[in-house]
Enzyme design. Structure first.
Site, PDB file in Angstrom:
ATOM      1  N   ASP A 128       0.830  -1.201   0.000  1.00  0.00           N
ATOM      2  CA  ASP A 128       0.000   0.000   0.000  1.00  0.00           C
ATOM      3  C   ASP A 128       0.869   1.257   0.000  1.00  0.00           C
ATOM      4  O   ASP A 128       1.785   1.409   0.813  1.00  0.00           O
ATOM      5  CB  ASP A 128      -0.884  -0.015   1.247  1.00  0.00           C
ATOM      6  N   THR A 147      -7.174   3.596  -1.092  1.00  0.00           N
ATOM      7  CA  THR A 147      -6.857   2.177  -0.928  1.00  0.00           C
ATOM      8  C   THR A 147      -7.953   1.253  -1.452  1.00  0.00           C
ATOM      9  O   THR A 147      -7.703   0.412  -2.317  1.00  0.00           O
ATOM     10  CB  THR A 147      -6.576   1.876   0.558  1.00  0.00           C
ATOM     11  N   ASN A 192     -12.848   4.750   0.950  1.00  0.00           N
ATOM     12  CA  ASN A 192     -12.370   3.809   1.971  1.00  0.00           C
ATOM     13  C   ASN A 192     -13.420   3.578   3.051  1.00  0.00           C
ATOM     14  O   ASN A 192     -13.449   2.521   3.685  1.00  0.00           O
ATOM     15  CB  ASN A 192     -11.098   4.341   2.631  1.00  0.00           C
ATOM     16  N   ASP A 197       2.496   2.809   3.159  1.00  0.00           N
ATOM     17  CA  ASP A 197       1.441   3.810   3.335  1.00  0.00           C
ATOM     18  C   ASP A 197       1.457   4.399   4.743  1.00  0.00           C
ATOM     19  O   ASP A 197       1.362   5.613   4.913  1.00  0.00           O
ATOM     20  CB  ASP A 197       0.076   3.171   3.045  1.00  0.00           C
ATOM     21  N   HIS A 206      -1.705   3.306  -4.889  1.00  0.00           N
ATOM     22  CA  HIS A 206      -1.560   4.741  -5.111  1.00  0.00           C
ATOM     23  C   HIS A 206      -0.188   5.164  -4.620  1.00  0.00           C
ATOM     24  O   HIS A 206       0.530   4.381  -3.981  1.00  0.00           O
ATOM     25  CB  HIS A 206      -2.638   5.530  -4.362  1.00  0.00           C
ATOM     26  N   HIS A 248      -2.649  11.049   0.053  1.00  0.00           N
ATOM     27  CA  HIS A 248      -3.007  10.707  -1.322  1.00  0.00           C
ATOM     28  C   HIS A 248      -4.469  11.068  -1.505  1.00  0.00           C
ATOM     29  O   HIS A 248      -5.026  11.825  -0.723  1.00  0.00           O
ATOM     30  CB  HIS A 248      -2.734   9.220  -1.583  1.00  0.00           C
TER      31      HIS A 248
END
Length: 436
Positions: free
Chosen positions: A37, A73, A94, A195, A243, A348
């Site tokens: 992630d 995500t 999300n 992430d 991402h 993000h």
């Protein structure tokens, strides 16, 4: 001739009794999809990553991958495993939400809420299972949901506690045993880094570089585990992400965005999610849509859209779940509704055309070329590639195998089904019998 016919009938009956259907047999090669992630496309360029570098020589590498719009995500992961744009699969955030009731469910709880994921689009797990394959999901977003009443064969739901490197390796050992001991054909494996560190420390922090080194060691361990389980000749591996990540712009460098400065949210909005990175959604009160649009149009460092006027390239306008107003902040500007309480140093959710939102793609295994660098492509095209490797008929999707076909050996993913191999062996046996 009579003896040959008898032999043909005998061998055909034997194959059926042995559980080898003449219509279709499982593929000889398997597939592991790994997602790290928030792994930005260039994270390996300022860190020593010998194992990732070796993957470039032993497999294929894309210069970068463009995630769907939204760069979050859950929406992005579900595009990867379904090959559908976000407006089609409707995992639009999300967080599970209901703009009519003002329901908002946390990301972690949303992972197990089937009603958020099951919208008529079948993910790869279910499509593969419906064609006789055995599939598993280890922490992967969407894997814990039911789809039209069907569950993934084996599911491990993500532990809320951040794992250490030892646990990362244990997860790999578990997945390898699924392949080698239980004959799984497809497994998806998810890691929450880099992430977490990108949010907490920012993409340029030394801790992010430390995590990339850990990821690189994990990839090295994965390759060792594949060899240890004698899967080198049968297991294909795709490594990608959902991402990228960018640095959040804060005072005193910039004036941070507080949307209540530009419109009275209490008076004009009935529903909102505006404190979630660079992407925001809002339902105006009846008759107030144009007023809300006009007010947000005056705010700096963002772009406001009416849902039905979203750019076609976003593939979001047809969504029934998205509220009427969508807000996308300029790169690095987090959206704040009333107060600035966002503590993240990286984030993000921004436009997927921004390079900071691009991500990685690596693949290796018996079906993939070696030492091959691909031009960039959209993540939506990964789905038909996975179906090709697994030798299954894809569900309806928006991707194109033509985009990724060149990553495979000529003939990659085109091995004859076991039933065909059986018939060829039978033919050879008959020819030998005739010569005798």
């Amino acid at each position: 001739m009579k003896t040959m016919q008898q032999l043909l009938l005998l061998l055909t009956a034997a194959s059926s009794a042995g559980g080898i259907p003449l219509s279709r047999a499982p593929p000889s090669n398997k597939l592991l999809l790994v997602s790290f992630d928030g792994f930005r496309w260039d994270y390996d360029q300022d860190v020593d990553t010998p194992h990732l570098d070796q993957l470039g020589r032993d497999g294929v590498k894309a210069k970068y991958i463009t995630p769907p719009m939204l760069t979050m995500t859950s929406p992005s992961h579900f595009t990867t495993v379904s090959g559908r744009w976000v407006e089609d699969h409707e995992v639009v955030h999300n967080m599970m939400f209901d703009a009519k009731t003002n329901l908002k469910v946390s990301h972690r709880e949303t992972l197990t809420r089937s009603e958020w994921w099951d919208n008529g689009v079948l993910p790869l797990w279910i499509t593969a299972q419906n064609q006789g394959l055995k599939t598993g999901s280890f922490y992967f977003p969407g894997g814990a949901a039911n789809y039209s009443g069907q569950a993934v064969n084996r599911v491990v739901v993500e532990d809320p506690k951040p794992p250490n490197e030892t646990e990362w390796r244990q997860n790999i050992d578990t997945v390898m045993s699924w392949f080698s001991d239980e004959d799984f054909h497809l497994v998806t494996l998810y890691y929450g880094e880099p992430d977490r560190v990108g949010h907490a420390k920012g993409p340029d922090h030394q801790d992010r570089k430390t995590i990339i080194r850990q990821i690189d060691r994990t990839i090295g361990y994965l390759r060792e585990a594949i060899a240890r389980h004698q899967l080198n000749d049968s297991l294909n591996v795709i490594i990608t992400s959902d991402h990228g990540m960018t640095t959040v712009k804060k005072r005193p460098q910039v004036e941070e965005l507080v949307l209540n400065k530009y419109l009275n949210l209490l008076k004009l909005a009935s529903f909102e999610i505006l404190d979630y990175g660079g992407f925001g959604i809002l339902t105006p009160r009846p008759g107030k849509e144009q007023e809300v649009f006009n007010a947000l149009s005056k705010a700096p460092n963002l772009t406001v859209y009416k849902k039905n006027e979203l750019p076609e390239s976003f593939h979001l306008a047809k969504s029934e779940r998205l509220p009427p107003i969508v807000v996308v902040a300029d790169l690095g500007f987090n959206l704040n509704s009333r107060l600035i309480f966002y503590v993240n140093k990286g984030d993000h959710g921004f436009h997927n055309g921004e390079m900071d939102m691009k991500t990685i793609f690596r693949a290796f295994g018996p079906d993939f070329k070696k030492n091959f660098v691909s031009e960039p492509f959209d993540s939506i095209h990964i789905y038909p590639l996975m179906c090709k490797v697994l030798q299954i008929e894809p569900a309806p999707h928006n991707g194109s195998l033509a985009v990724t076909q060149n990553l495979l050996h000529s003939g990659g993913g085109q091995r004859a089904p076991r039933s065909v191999c059986l018939l060829l062996s039978l033919l050879s046996l008959l020819c030998t019998f005739t010569l005798l």
